[in-house]
Design an enzyme around this catalytic site. Structure first.
Site, short mmCIF file in Angstrom:
data_model
loop_
_atom_site.label_atom_id
_atom_site.label_comp_id
_atom_site.label_asym_id
_atom_site.label_seq_id
_atom_site.Cartn_x
_atom_site.Cartn_y
_atom_site.Cartn_z
N ILE A 18 0.84 -1.21 0.00
CA ILE A 18 0.00 0.00 0.00
C ILE A 18 0.87 1.26 0.00
CG2 ILE A 18 -1.78 1.29 1.27
CD1 ILE A 18 -2.73 -1.47 2.40
N ASN A 37 12.21 -0.85 6.42
CA ASN A 37 13.34 -1.76 6.67
C ASN A 37 13.44 -2.85 5.59
OD1 ASN A 37 11.32 -3.55 7.27
ND2 ASN A 37 11.95 -3.95 9.38
N TYR A 143 -2.30 -9.20 16.66
CA TYR A 143 -2.24 -8.18 15.60
C TYR A 143 -3.44 -7.23 15.68
CZ TYR A 143 -2.75 -6.22 10.88
OH TYR A 143 -2.93 -5.35 9.82
N VAL A 186 -6.27 -14.45 -0.87
CA VAL A 186 -7.14 -15.40 -1.56
C VAL A 186 -7.28 -15.04 -3.05
CG1 VAL A 186 -9.27 -14.18 -0.88
CG2 VAL A 186 -9.38 -16.58 -1.44
P1 NAD Z 1 3.33 -4.63 3.48
O1 NAD Z 1 3.96 -5.72 4.30
O2 NAD Z 1 3.40 -4.72 2.01
O3 NAD Z 1 3.90 -3.22 3.93
C1 NAD Z 1 4.47 -2.97 5.18
C2 NAD Z 1 5.81 -2.29 4.95
O4 NAD Z 1 6.38 -1.97 6.22
C3 NAD Z 1 6.81 -3.17 4.23
O5 NAD Z 1 7.40 -2.44 3.17
C4 NAD Z 1 7.85 -3.54 5.28
O6 NAD Z 1 9.12 -3.72 4.73
C5 NAD Z 1 7.75 -2.35 6.22
N1 NAD Z 1 8.08 -2.67 7.62
C6 NAD Z 1 7.61 -3.69 8.37
N2 NAD Z 1 8.15 -3.64 9.59
C7 NAD Z 1 8.96 -2.56 9.63
C8 NAD Z 1 9.80 -1.99 10.62
N3 NAD Z 1 9.92 -2.54 11.85
N4 NAD Z 1 10.51 -0.89 10.31
C9 NAD Z 1 10.41 -0.33 9.07
N5 NAD Z 1 9.64 -0.83 8.08
C10 NAD Z 1 8.92 -1.93 8.36
O7 NAD Z 1 1.81 -4.55 3.98
P2 NAD Z 1 0.57 -3.68 3.43
O8 NAD Z 1 -0.48 -4.65 3.07
O9 NAD Z 1 1.04 -2.67 2.44
O10 NAD Z 1 0.11 -2.96 4.76
C11 NAD Z 1 0.34 -1.58 5.04
C12 NAD Z 1 -0.42 -1.18 6.30
O11 NAD Z 1 -1.82 -1.37 6.10
C13 NAD Z 1 -0.07 -2.01 7.53
O12 NAD Z 1 -0.02 -1.14 8.64
C14 NAD Z 1 -1.23 -2.98 7.69
O13 NAD Z 1 -1.44 -3.35 9.04
C15 NAD Z 1 -2.38 -2.13 7.15
N6 NAD Z 1 -3.49 -2.90 6.61
C16 NAD Z 1 -3.35 -3.58 5.43
C17 NAD Z 1 -4.44 -4.26 4.89
C18 NAD Z 1 -4.36 -5.01 3.59
O14 NAD Z 1 -5.40 -5.50 3.12
N7 NAD Z 1 -3.20 -5.15 2.97
C19 NAD Z 1 -5.67 -4.25 5.60
C20 NAD Z 1 -5.76 -3.56 6.80
C21 NAD Z 1 -4.68 -2.86 7.29
#
Ligand code: NAD
Length: 302
Positions: A18, A37, A143, A186
């Site tokens: 995202i 990271n 989580y 999914v």
């Molecule tokens: P993603 O894993 O693709 O993105 C998370 C990013 O954070 C990654 O680039 C990762 O390298 C980085 N990261 C993780 N831990 C870190 C740390 N300790 N220090 C620095 N960087 C770190 O996941 P996403 O699906 O893009 O999710 C983005 C946000 O949206 C998250 O907070 C997630 O909880 C929230 N979210 C996502 C969804 C979904 O459907 N994908 C739904 C609800 C909420």
């Protein structure tokens, strides 16, 4: 749509699914810094015009550098895995709650607006559908509880310190650069099975419902939250309508005319049955209107 322009913006997790799409939307007109990271994100997903600080949220020096002089913090970085939060709850809490709290402190010091990537997971098993923002929060995993705690910290930071916070509770986000995961994995799995002409496998009876929202709409919600919405508030971000997993499987089979059939395997423990948000608050206060349809976007993903 009104977008932030000429602003100094930090996107944590900006190399992830995202976050990288959000950076793409902001980078032409703003000075964008990404702190990531690269644990699940990828360097090549970060637009060259953004400054990438490849460091952890727990690295105080890197965070100090990243937040210096920012007007907006979009906080996307997180441990996104429910499984990992169950296996290592302390570590997951440190990333999802403690690091968020420290970032809120920075937002307070920098007088920055803080837009938080919250989650449908804060609600756990909903008592009624559609889910309203004020409905009970009964997370079913560490989580979910971590997301709920950070979401509540956002509210409190506005209440106590006047920090402009907005929490966006994303439902099941899908789109390019998404790789598996519990939210919309999914879709990837079904597309992959359909491509190989294998059977599409459904856990349980397939009557579970989910609201799949395209990442472009989620990016729009974030941009809107920069200039609209009531600070201290949380907003559901989805399409406002859900689909059963059974119908999703059938949609994939019909759209791509594969020779796959649909089969059922054991239900997964803890799978939430019904999930569908009311997005009326986001429509009213953010001016949010999802525009991307699952049918057309599935074809693009294919
Ligand atoms: P993603 O894993 O693709 O993105 C998370 C990013 O954070 C990654 O680039 C990762 O390298 C980085 N990261 C993780 N831990 C870190 C740390 N300790 N220090 C620095 N960087 C770190 O996941 P996403 O699906 O893009 O999710 C983005 C946000 O949206 C998250 O907070 C997630 O909880 C929230 N979210 C996502 C969804 C979904 O459907 N994908 C739904 C609800 C909420």
């Amino acid at each position: 749509m009104e977008m932030p322009t000429d602003q100094s913006v930090l996107v944590t997790g900006g190399a992830g699914f995202i976050g990288s799409h959000l950076v793409d939307a902001l980078v032409a007109d703003n000075d964008v810094v990404v702190l990531d990271n690269l644990s699940s994100g990828r360097r090549e997903w970060v637009d060259d015009r953004a400054t990438l600080i490849a460091a952890d949220l727990h690295n105080a020096q890197a965070v100090d550098q990243a937040v210096d002089g920012v007007d907006y913090i979009f906080h996307e970085a997180a441990n996104v895995s429910v499984e990992h939060s169950v296996d290592a709850p302390v570590e997951s809490h440190e990333t999802n709650v403690d690091a968020t709290l420290r970032l809120l402190e920075h937002a307070r010091n920098e007088d920055a607006r803080f837009i938080y990537a919250s989650s449908a997971a804060v609600y756990g098993t909903p008592e009624s559908i559609p889910i309203d923002e004020s409905d009970p929060k009964q997370p079913t995993s560490p989580y979910g509880l971590e997301k709920h705690s950070a979401d509540e910290y956002c509210r409190l930071y506005h209440e106590i310190y006047g920090v402009e916070t907005i929490a966006l509770r994303y439902f099941n986000v899908y789109g390019p650069r998404q790789r598996g995961g519990q939210y919309s994995g999914v879709i990837d799995i079904f597309l992959d099975q359909a491509r190989r002409e294998e059977d599409l496998t459904i856990h349980g009876d397939g009557k579970q419902t989910r609201d799949f929202v395209h990442v472009d709409d989620v990016v729009t919600a974030n941009c809107l939250a920069a200039t609209h919405g009531v600070p201290g508030e949380a907003y559901n971000i989805g399409t406002g309508s859900s689909i059963t997993i059974k119908d999703l499987a059938q949609l994939v089979v019909d759209t791509f005319e594969t020779n796959s059939s649909v089969t059922h395997i054991d239900a997964r423990d803890g799978d939430i049955e019904q999930s569908c948000p009311s997005i009326r608050k986001a429509q009213r206060e953010l001016g949010f209107e999802p525009t991307q349809s699952l049918n057309s976007k599935l074809e693009a993903l294919w």
